[in-house]
Design a protein around this motif. Structure first.
Motif, PDB file in Angstrom:
ATOM      1  N   ALA A 365      40.089  29.769  50.518  1.00 52.88           N
ATOM      2  CA  ALA A 365      40.718  30.376  51.693  1.00 52.88           C
ATOM      3  C   ALA A 365      42.134  30.838  51.371  1.00 52.88           C
ATOM      4  CB  ALA A 365      40.734  29.378  52.844  1.00 52.88           C
ATOM      5  N   LEU A 366      42.858  30.068  50.568  1.00 52.89           N
ATOM      6  CA  LEU A 366      44.225  30.454  50.226  1.00 52.89           C
ATOM      7  C   LEU A 366      44.231  31.704  49.350  1.00 52.89           C
ATOM      8  CD1 LEU A 366      47.228  29.805  50.377  1.00 52.89           C
ATOM      9  CD2 LEU A 366      46.957  28.328  48.364  1.00 52.89           C
ATOM     10  N   CYS A 367      43.311  31.790  48.404  1.00 47.45           N
ATOM     11  CA  CYS A 367      43.270  32.970  47.530  1.00 47.45           C
ATOM     12  C   CYS A 367      42.872  34.220  48.321  1.00 47.45           C
ATOM     13  CB  CYS A 367      42.294  32.726  46.381  1.00 47.45           C
ATOM     14  SG  CYS A 367      42.861  31.492  45.188  1.00 47.45           S
ATOM     15  N   VAL A 368      41.950  34.080  49.264  1.00 51.24           N
ATOM     16  CA  VAL A 368      41.562  35.235  50.093  1.00 51.24           C
ATOM     17  C   VAL A 368      42.738  35.687  50.951  1.00 51.24           C
ATOM     18  CG1 VAL A 368      40.071  35.959  51.994  1.00 51.24           C
ATOM     19  CG2 VAL A 368      39.113  34.661  50.075  1.00 51.24           C
ATOM     20  N   ALA A 369      43.478  34.736  51.538  1.00 48.11           N
ATOM     21  CA  ALA A 369      44.628  35.106  52.359  1.00 48.11           C
ATOM     22  C   ALA A 369      45.707  35.781  51.523  1.00 48.11           C
ATOM     23  CB  ALA A 369      45.187  33.865  53.049  1.00 48.11           C
ATOM     24  N   LEU A 370      45.933  35.321  50.296  1.00 44.38           N
ATOM     25  CA  LEU A 370      46.920  35.951  49.425  1.00 44.38           C
ATOM     26  C   LEU A 370      46.486  37.358  49.016  1.00 44.38           C
ATOM     27  CD1 LEU A 370      47.949  32.952  47.130  1.00 44.38           C
ATOM     28  CD2 LEU A 370      49.406  34.168  48.747  1.00 44.38           C
ATOM     29  N   ALA A 371      45.182  37.532  48.770  1.00 45.41           N
ATOM     30  CA  ALA A 371      44.694  38.874  48.417  1.00 45.41           C
ATOM     31  C   ALA A 371      44.882  39.846  49.570  1.00 45.41           C
ATOM     32  CB  ALA A 371      43.223  38.786  48.004  1.00 45.41           C
ATOM     33  N   ASP A 372      44.672  39.395  50.818  1.00 41.00           N
ATOM     34  CA  ASP A 372      44.893  40.271  51.978  1.00 41.00           C
ATOM     35  C   ASP A 372      46.380  40.594  52.152  1.00 41.00           C
ATOM     36  OD1 ASP A 372      42.210  40.160  52.396  1.00 41.00           O
ATOM     37  OD2 ASP A 372      42.306  38.594  53.944  1.00 41.00           O
ATOM     38  N   ARG A 373      47.259  39.600  51.894  1.00 43.75           N
ATOM     39  CA  ARG A 373      48.684  39.854  52.069  1.00 43.75           C
ATOM     40  C   ARG A 373      49.238  40.721  50.924  1.00 43.75           C
ATOM     41  NH1 ARG A 373      52.952  37.203  54.620  1.00 43.75           N
ATOM     42  NH2 ARG A 373      51.329  36.687  56.167  1.00 43.75           N
ATOM     43  N   LEU A 374      48.808  40.439  49.700  1.00 47.41           N
ATOM     44  CA  LEU A 374      49.304  41.178  48.532  1.00 47.41           C
ATOM     45  C   LEU A 374      48.159  42.012  47.968  1.00 47.41           C
ATOM     46  CD1 LEU A 374      51.261  38.248  46.823  1.00 47.41           C
ATOM     47  CD2 LEU A 374      52.150  39.957  48.411  1.00 47.41           C
ATOM     48  N   SER A 375      47.881  43.072  48.639  1.00 50.67           N
ATOM     49  CA  SER A 375      46.744  43.909  48.230  1.00 50.67           C
ATOM     50  C   SER A 375      46.986  44.602  46.902  1.00 50.67           C
ATOM     51  CB  SER A 375      46.450  44.944  49.327  1.00 50.67           C
ATOM     52  OG  SER A 375      47.615  45.740  49.580  1.00 50.67           O
TER      53      SER A 375
END
Length: 414
Positions: A365-375
Motif C-alpha cells: 500500500a505504501l509503494c502504491v501511494a508513493l507511485a501515485d504521488r511521485l508519478s
C-alpha cells in the motif's frame, strides 16, 4: 555515517516486520556458524575439562583406602611404617579381625578402636593372657573391662581432651624416658593407685601403663595414636616411643576393626562435642544469643517505597548518535539501513494516508501511494529504496540515507 542521516523522533518507532515480498537478505548481525563456534568454544572447552577431571578423579578414587591407624596403609595417617620398623628388628607382626580368637602368649595385642568391641569380645580379651595390651583412646566400657582402675579424667576442670603437641615424659617409665619428648595428647586419663602416667597435660595423662595382677602383664592406655602415624614418626621421640611400647614382645598382633559392623549395645561413636569442655557449650549458646541480638540491633530497617525522578534527560539526537556509533563499531550496516528505512516509512505513511498496521505501514500500500504521488519516479526504484537489500559498505549506507531524505522531501514538498 550520522551526519546526513535524519534523526528519528523520540520515542523510537517499531521496526517494520519482514515479509516474503521484501526479499531482504539477512543483516550483518545475523549469527553465522563461525560466530557461534567462537562464542561456544570456550564453554565447550570448560565442559571438556570438567569431564576429564571427573574421569580422572573417578579413576584415582578406585584405589583402596584404609582407615586411620591401619598397619596396611601407606598414607600419612596409616601405621605401616612402625610395623615395618618392628619387623626389621625381627619381630613377627600379625593382623586379626577378631581379637577374641588371637593367640595369647608372649605377644603385644594392639586395639586401635576398643570401643567397637562388644561385651563378649571385651571379656574374651581380658581373659586371654596377652603379655601386653595396648588400647588407643578407650571409652569407659573398655576401661572397665580391660584396664580397671584407669578412668577418664573428667574431673580435671572439664578437660578430658588435650591437643596433640610435643610433651616431655615427666615419668619413670623406661620406654618414655628413653624416647624423651613425643607428640602426645588426645583423651586424658587418671593413672590410679597402681598405674604410671606419662606426658602430663592439665590434670590427666595421655599415656598410662597399668601392670596386671601377676606382674607379667601390663596394659598401655593411649589417649591418641597420632605418634604412630607414618607422617609423625620422624618428629621428636615418636619412633623410639612406638618401638618401645610395641616391640617389647617377640610377636605383635594388630586388630583390624570392622567399621561397618553395628556398634555394641549401649555404645556410641565419639562426636566432636565429646571432646569439648562442658563450659564451652554454654559459651556457644551465649555467643549465638549475642549474634541474634546484634543482628536485630544493626539490621537495616526498610521504609516505604519512595519514587524518584530520573536525574538526567537524554535528548533524542544524542540517543540517535550513540546508537549510530554502536552500529558503526559492529559494522551493522543492514541494521542501520533497516532503522533508517523503517523511520522513513513510518513518517511517510500518515502523509500519504496509508494506515499503520502493528506500528508499520503495509509495504504494498505504501509503494502504491508513493507511485501515485511521485508519478515521475519508477515504482521499482521506490520499492528498492524502501525495501531493498542492505548496503555493502559505508558509502552505500550514506547514499541510502541521502536518498531517503530526498524521497521524504519530495513527498512532503512536491
Amino acid at each position: 555515517m550520522t551526519g546526513s542521516a535524519p534523526a528519528p523522533a523520540a520515542p523510537p518507532v517499531a521496526e517494520p516486520p519482514a515479509t516474503a515480498a521484501d526479499g531482504a537478505a539477512a543483516t550483518s548481525l545475523a549469527p553465522t556458524s563461525r560466530g557461534l563456534w567462537r562464542r561456544a568454544r570456550w564453554y565447550l572447552a570448560v565442559l571438556a575439562a570438567l569431564l576429564i577431571g571427573a574421569a580422572a578423579v573417578s579413576a584415582l578414587g578406585q584405589d583402596r583406602r584404609y582407615p586411620p591407624l591401619d598397619p596396611r596403609s601407606y598414607d600419612r595417617d596409616g601405621a605401616h611404617a612402625v610395623v615395618a620398623l618392628l619387623e626389621r628388628q625381627g619381630l613377627k607382626a600379625e593382623f586379626t579381625t577378631d581379637p577374641a580368637t588371637a593367640a595369647a602368649g608372649p605377644d603385644t595385642l594392639v586395639l586401635p578402636e576398643p570401643d567397637l568391641l562388644d561385651p563378649a569380645q571385651l571379656r574374651a580379651v581380658a581373659a586371654a593372657r596377652h603379655r601386653r595390651l595396648v588400647l588407643v583412646a578407650p571409652g569407659p566400657a573398655a576401661l572397665t573391662a580391660l584396664a580397671p582402675g584407669i578412668r577418664l579424667s573428667d574431673d580435671a576442670g572439664g578437660l578430658p581432651y588435650a591437643s596433640v603437641r610435643s610433651t616431655p615424659p615427666e615419668c619413670a617409665l623406661t620406654e618414655a624416658v628413653r624416647a624423651g619428648s613425643a607428640q602426645q595428647g588426645g583423651m586424658l586419663y587418671t593413672s590410679g593407685s597402681r598405674g604410671t602416667g606419662c606426658y602430663p597435660r592439665a590434670h590427666g595423662y595421655p599415656l598410662v601403663v597399668l601392670p596386671a595382677g601377676d606382674g607379667d602383664r601390663d596394659v598401655v592406655v593411649l589417649g591418641s595414636g597420632t605418634f604412630l602415624h607414618n607422617g609423625e614418626l620422624a618428629k621428636d621421640g615418636d619412633a623410639a616411643l612406638a618401638l618401645g611400647l610395641l616391640g617389647s614382645q617377640p610377636r605383635l598382633t594388630w586388630h583390624l576393626p570392622d567399621y561397618s559392623a553395628p556398634l555394641p549395645e549401649g555404645a556410641r561413636t565419639k562426636s566432636f562435642g565429646d571432646f569439648l569442655p562442658s563450659g564451652w557449650h554454654w559459651a556457644g549458646y551465649q555467643l549465638a544469643v549475642a549474634a541474634v541480638l546484634a543482628a536485630l540491633w544493626r539490621g537495616r530497617r526498610l521504609g516505604p517505597v519512595v519514587s524518584e525522578n530520573l536525574p538526567v534527560v537524554v535528548r533524542a539526537a544524542e540517543t540517535t548518535e550513540g546508537r549510530a556509533r554502536l552500529y558503526r563499531r559492529a559494522k551493522a550496516r543492514g541494521r542501520a539501513a533497516e532503522a533508517l528505512r523503517g523511520a522513513t516509512a513510518h513518517r511517510l505513511a500518515p502523509a500519504l494516508g496509508v494506515p499503520l498496521q502493528a506500528g508499520a505501514p503495509d509495504p504494498d500500500a505504501l509503494c502504491v501511494a508513493l507511485a501515485d504521488r511521485l508519478s515521475e519516479r519508477p515504482a521499482g526504484d521506490v520499492r528498492a529504496l524502501l525495501y531493498g537489500p542492505p548496503p555493502t559498505d559505508d558509502a552505500a549506507l550514506l547514499r541510502l540515507a541521502d536518498d531517503l531524505d530526498a524521497l521524504e522531501r519530495q513527498v512532503r514538498n512536491p
